[in-house]
Enzyme design. Structure first.
Site, PDB file in Angstrom:
ATOM      1  N   CYS A 147      39.887  38.653  31.807  1.00 44.55           N
ATOM      2  CA  CYS A 147      39.406  37.681  31.351  1.00 44.55           C
ATOM      3  C   CYS A 147      38.883  36.196  31.361  1.00 44.55           C
ATOM      4  O   CYS A 147      39.713  36.055  32.377  1.00 44.55           O
ATOM      5  CB  CYS A 147      38.916  37.867  29.712  1.00 44.55           C
TER       6      CYS A 147
ATOM      7  N   GLY B  53      35.129  39.579  34.616  1.00 42.52           N
ATOM      8  CA  GLY B  53      34.628  39.899  33.513  1.00 42.52           C
ATOM      9  C   GLY B  53      33.445  39.453  33.468  1.00 42.52           C
ATOM     10  O   GLY B  53      32.745  38.887  32.996  1.00 42.52           O
TER      11      GLY B  53
ATOM     12  N   ASN C  90      42.133  35.272  27.403  1.00 43.68           N
ATOM     13  CA  ASN C  90      42.293  36.473  27.982  1.00 43.68           C
ATOM     14  C   ASN C  90      43.939  37.350  28.754  1.00 43.68           C
ATOM     15  O   ASN C  90      45.108  36.116  28.372  1.00 43.68           O
ATOM     16  CB  ASN C  90      42.559  35.778  30.090  1.00 43.68           C
ATOM     17  N   GLY C  91      44.101  37.920  28.193  1.00 45.23           N
ATOM     18  CA  GLY C  91      45.282  38.631  28.561  1.00 45.23           C
ATOM     19  C   GLY C  91      45.137  39.592  27.707  1.00 45.23           C
ATOM     20  O   GLY C  91      44.593  40.924  27.212  1.00 45.23           O
TER      21      GLY C  91
ATOM     22  N   TYR D 296      43.775  40.353  44.051  1.00 45.90           N
ATOM     23  CA  TYR D 296      42.291  41.032  43.487  1.00 45.90           C
ATOM     24  C   TYR D 296      41.588  39.974  43.032  1.00 45.90           C
ATOM     25  O   TYR D 296      40.082  39.756  43.132  1.00 45.90           O
ATOM     26  CB  TYR D 296      42.783  42.587  43.685  1.00 45.90           C
TER      27      TYR D 296
ATOM     28  N   ASP E 135      41.661  47.315  53.441  1.00 39.08           N
ATOM     29  CA  ASP E 135      41.346  46.894  52.145  1.00 39.08           C
ATOM     30  C   ASP E 135      42.380  46.489  50.887  1.00 39.08           C
ATOM     31  O   ASP E 135      43.096  46.396  51.508  1.00 39.08           O
ATOM     32  CB  ASP E 135      41.262  48.480  50.636  1.00 39.08           C
ATOM     33  N   ASP E 136      42.127  45.065  50.239  1.00 37.47           N
ATOM     34  CA  ASP E 136      43.166  44.911  48.966  1.00 37.47           C
ATOM     35  C   ASP E 136      44.093  45.689  48.444  1.00 37.47           C
ATOM     36  O   ASP E 136      45.509  44.857  48.346  1.00 37.47           O
ATOM     37  CB  ASP E 136      42.313  43.623  48.538  1.00 37.47           C
TER      38      ASP E 136
HETATM   39  P1  AMP Z   1      39.835  52.352  43.794  1.00 33.48           P
HETATM   40  O1  AMP Z   1      40.993  52.795  44.519  1.00 33.48           O
HETATM   41  O2  AMP Z   1      38.864  53.558  44.635  1.00 33.48           O
HETATM   42  O3  AMP Z   1      40.279  52.689  42.432  1.00 33.48           O
HETATM   43  O4  AMP Z   1      38.858  50.689  44.427  1.00 33.48           O
HETATM   44  C1  AMP Z   1      39.929  50.042  44.952  1.00 33.48           C
HETATM   45  C2  AMP Z   1      39.585  48.851  44.827  1.00 33.48           C
HETATM   46  O5  AMP Z   1      38.164  48.336  43.474  1.00 33.48           O
HETATM   47  C3  AMP Z   1      40.012  47.972  45.614  1.00 33.48           C
HETATM   48  O6  AMP Z   1      39.177  47.725  46.791  1.00 33.48           O
HETATM   49  C4  AMP Z   1      39.935  46.474  44.587  1.00 33.48           C
HETATM   50  O7  AMP Z   1      39.122  45.745  45.533  1.00 33.48           O
HETATM   51  C5  AMP Z   1      39.332  47.284  43.375  1.00 33.48           C
HETATM   52  N1  AMP Z   1      40.113  46.241  42.348  1.00 33.48           N
HETATM   53  C6  AMP Z   1      41.405  46.274  42.445  1.00 33.48           C
HETATM   54  N2  AMP Z   1      41.943  46.594  40.596  1.00 33.48           N
HETATM   55  C7  AMP Z   1      41.123  46.638  40.333  1.00 33.48           C
HETATM   56  C8  AMP Z   1      40.590  46.025  38.508  1.00 33.48           C
HETATM   57  N3  AMP Z   1      41.550  45.888  37.963  1.00 33.48           N
HETATM   58  N4  AMP Z   1      39.561  46.348  38.468  1.00 33.48           N
HETATM   59  C9  AMP Z   1      38.213  46.621  39.613  1.00 33.48           C
HETATM   60  N5  AMP Z   1      38.626  46.735  40.730  1.00 33.48           N
HETATM   61  C10 AMP Z   1      39.659  46.576  41.359  1.00 33.48           C
END
Ligand code: AMP
Length: 503
Positions: free
Chosen positions: A2, A28, A101-102, A257, A365-366
């Site tokens: 949040c 959020g 937030n938390g 992220y 990807d991150d």
């Molecule tokens: P997936 O592996 O399909 O669940 O999606 C991974 C992607 O979701 C990554 O590209 C991140 O950018 C994003 N992501 C990572 N953690 C979260 C999170 N807690 N909530 C929303 N998106 C996330």
């Protein structure tokens, strides 16, 4: 996750709070709320939806007053119904409103204790309502009618002693002022800013520094773990360390992220941290994948763009934007069920075929959470004509649930849970998969502030900083959080506390 904000100004604060919430929207997208205080009365507007949808002009007119708090919500514990949009409100003592937030790890114990010892009723499953009642009870215990800063700090000290978990809190006490505090490990971020006005200094607290930039406040400092900041209605600032156990252990996933790259958290620029992640991962790729013939590095927009650019420059390989993101669609992760989540990846991203045709591509990807995004993105790369598709994740394997406010799926829904790299690679159908090492991730983030000796890394290594996370707790969380439980709770939820909500 949040986002929170609080402002004490000398002029109407509604627009500032609104603007701050719009730049915290990434934290959020589920619900938003603003509580202002005008002539000793709370004004509240909160509802499900994006900031731009929740607040219409008629609401803004009625959110009068020179100080207030705001919140954007992402569901963690509990559900996403409007009953749990924030800020919350309690009329005793004085009239207190709170947003946070938390996530608390001892919520059930606290709930029982509040009932038996303070006769306080908590009407929703939200930790924030619980925290508000805990804080309100402690304010009641520490002060008579004349609430002084030391009474506020005594109350926060007691909250820190009782509450376990992660929390960045903003609260408004009618007739007195705004209180902001951060858990004793500072897991969740909170910054303090100020702005000079003709009538004197104005103050702002927010989850991320980008919110200060957006409304013209200058950054003063991060609120320290365990510290409380108290700003009276007329703009006097007080602060005090409220725990002798405080030690900064910020959440590393904020840098991976969550946070915006133009924010700085605990002295570390989020952007710089991502660049360093790219450098470290690039070096690992060079070491481990020396034999691979990679033609081009392509980010999965947007978080990973800064990371992928650095990988490309470390590898001396071209960086190209191969996917176009539809800006007008929400993050896929927050969709309620797995099926909807699957479809939405293709609605969100589309490949530029010429960047893939006949090439060996390295997608970056991150992080990989459920793996649904990665699998579909790899499929799209192949459909666009890629010869080989390699995949790199700037975060290590996510194998453990998050208990500190990040909406991570339950272990069974995490693709890396109980699987090694080869198995995950096979599942997402990549020709090769590489994850950042946890040591490298820590070094990358720490580069921005060498004084931080430890980060909250539990989703990668299962070490929970609060030391109270048992298997029993994780099992309970599992029951609340899995997709089918969430769907069920959304259907059942009818309670509402929105007594003063402006419709
Ligand atoms: P997936 O592996 O399909 O669940 O999606 C991974 C992607 O979701 C990554 O590209 C991140 O950018 C994003 N992501 C990572 N953690 C979260 C999170 N807690 N909530 C929303 N998106 C996330």
């Amino acid at each position: 996750m949040c986002g929170v904000v609080g402002i004490v100004s000398h002029s109407p604060v509604n627009q500032y709070l609104y603007d701050a919430l719009t730049v915290l929207q990434h934290r959020g997208q589920d619900a938003a709320g603003i509580m202002t205080i005008n002539n000793g009365m709370f004004k509240l507007r909160k509802a499900n939806g994006l900031v731009r949808d929740v607040f219409e002009q008629k609401h803004m007119f009625r959110l009068a007053g020179n100080w207030g708090i705001g919140h954007v919500r992402y569901p963690t514990a509990g559900s996403s119904t409007s009953a749990e949009a924030q800020p919350f409100y309690t009329n005793s003592p004085f009239g207190i409103s709170l947003a946070h937030n938390g996530n608390l790890t001892n919520a059930e114990d606290l709930r029982a204790e509040l009932k038996s010892e303070a006769r306080r009723h908590v009407n929703t499953s939200s930790d924030s309502e619980l925290l508000m009642n805990l804080f309100a009870h402690q304010i009641c215990e520490s002060a008579d009618m004349d609430l002084q800063p030391e009474n506020v700090f005594t109350a926060v000290k007691a909250v820190h002693k009782k509450a376990r978990g992660a929390y960045a809190v903003v609260a408004a006490i009618v007739g007195y002022g705004l209180v902001a505090f951060r858990d004793i490990n500072g897991v969740r971020p909170l910054v303090l800013g100020q702005r000079e006005a003709e009538q004197g200094m104005e103050y702002m607290v927010a989850s991320e520094s980008v919110a200060l930039d957006a409304v013209g406040f200058s950054f003063v400092r991060d609120v320290a773990p365990g510290e409380a900041v108290y700003i009276t209605e007329d703009g006097q600032l007080y602060s005090e360390q409220c725990s002798d156990e405080a030690k900064l252990v910020p959440c590393i996933f904020e840098y991976v992220y969550f946070a915006r790259p133009d924010s700085a958290i605990d002295g570390i620029s989020v952007y710089d941290a991502r660049v360093q992640m790219g450098k470290k991962l690039g070096q690992k790729i060079k070491r481990v994948w020396d034999h691979l013939d990679i033609d081009v590095v392509i980010p999965i927009p947007e978080t990973s763009c800064d990371i992928a650019l650095e990988i490309a420059s470390t590898l001396n390989i071209p960086y190209r934007q191969g996917y176009v993101k539809n800006r007008y669609i929400g993050r896929t992760f927050i969709m309620p069920g797995q099926q909807q989540r699957r479809k939405s990846v293709r609605r969100k991203l589309n490949a530029i075929a010429s960047e893939f045709k006949g090439k060996n591509v390295l997608l970056v990807d991150d992080s990989i959470v459920r793996g649904t995004t990665s699998e579909q993105i790899i499929e799209m790369a192949r459909e666009a004509g890629a010869k080989k598709v390699y995949f790199a994740s700037a975060a290590p394997e996510i194998r453990f649930p998050n208990v500190y406010g990040i909406d991570m799926p339950t272990p069974n829904e995490l693709i890396a849970y109980g699987r090694d790299v080869e198995e995950v690679c096979e599942m997402i159908k990549a020709d090769g998969l590489i994850f950042q090492d946890i040591e490298d991730l820590v070094v990358a983030v720490k580069t921005g502030n060498e004084t931080i000796s430890k980060f909250e890394t539990s989703v990668f290594d299962g070490n929970y900083i609060t030391g109270d996370v048992t298997q029993e707790y994780l099992d309970r969380l599992d029951n609340i959080r899995n997709d089918s439980a969430k769907a069920q709770e959304n259907q059942n939820q009818t309670a509402s506390l929105d007594i003063h909500n402006i419709n």
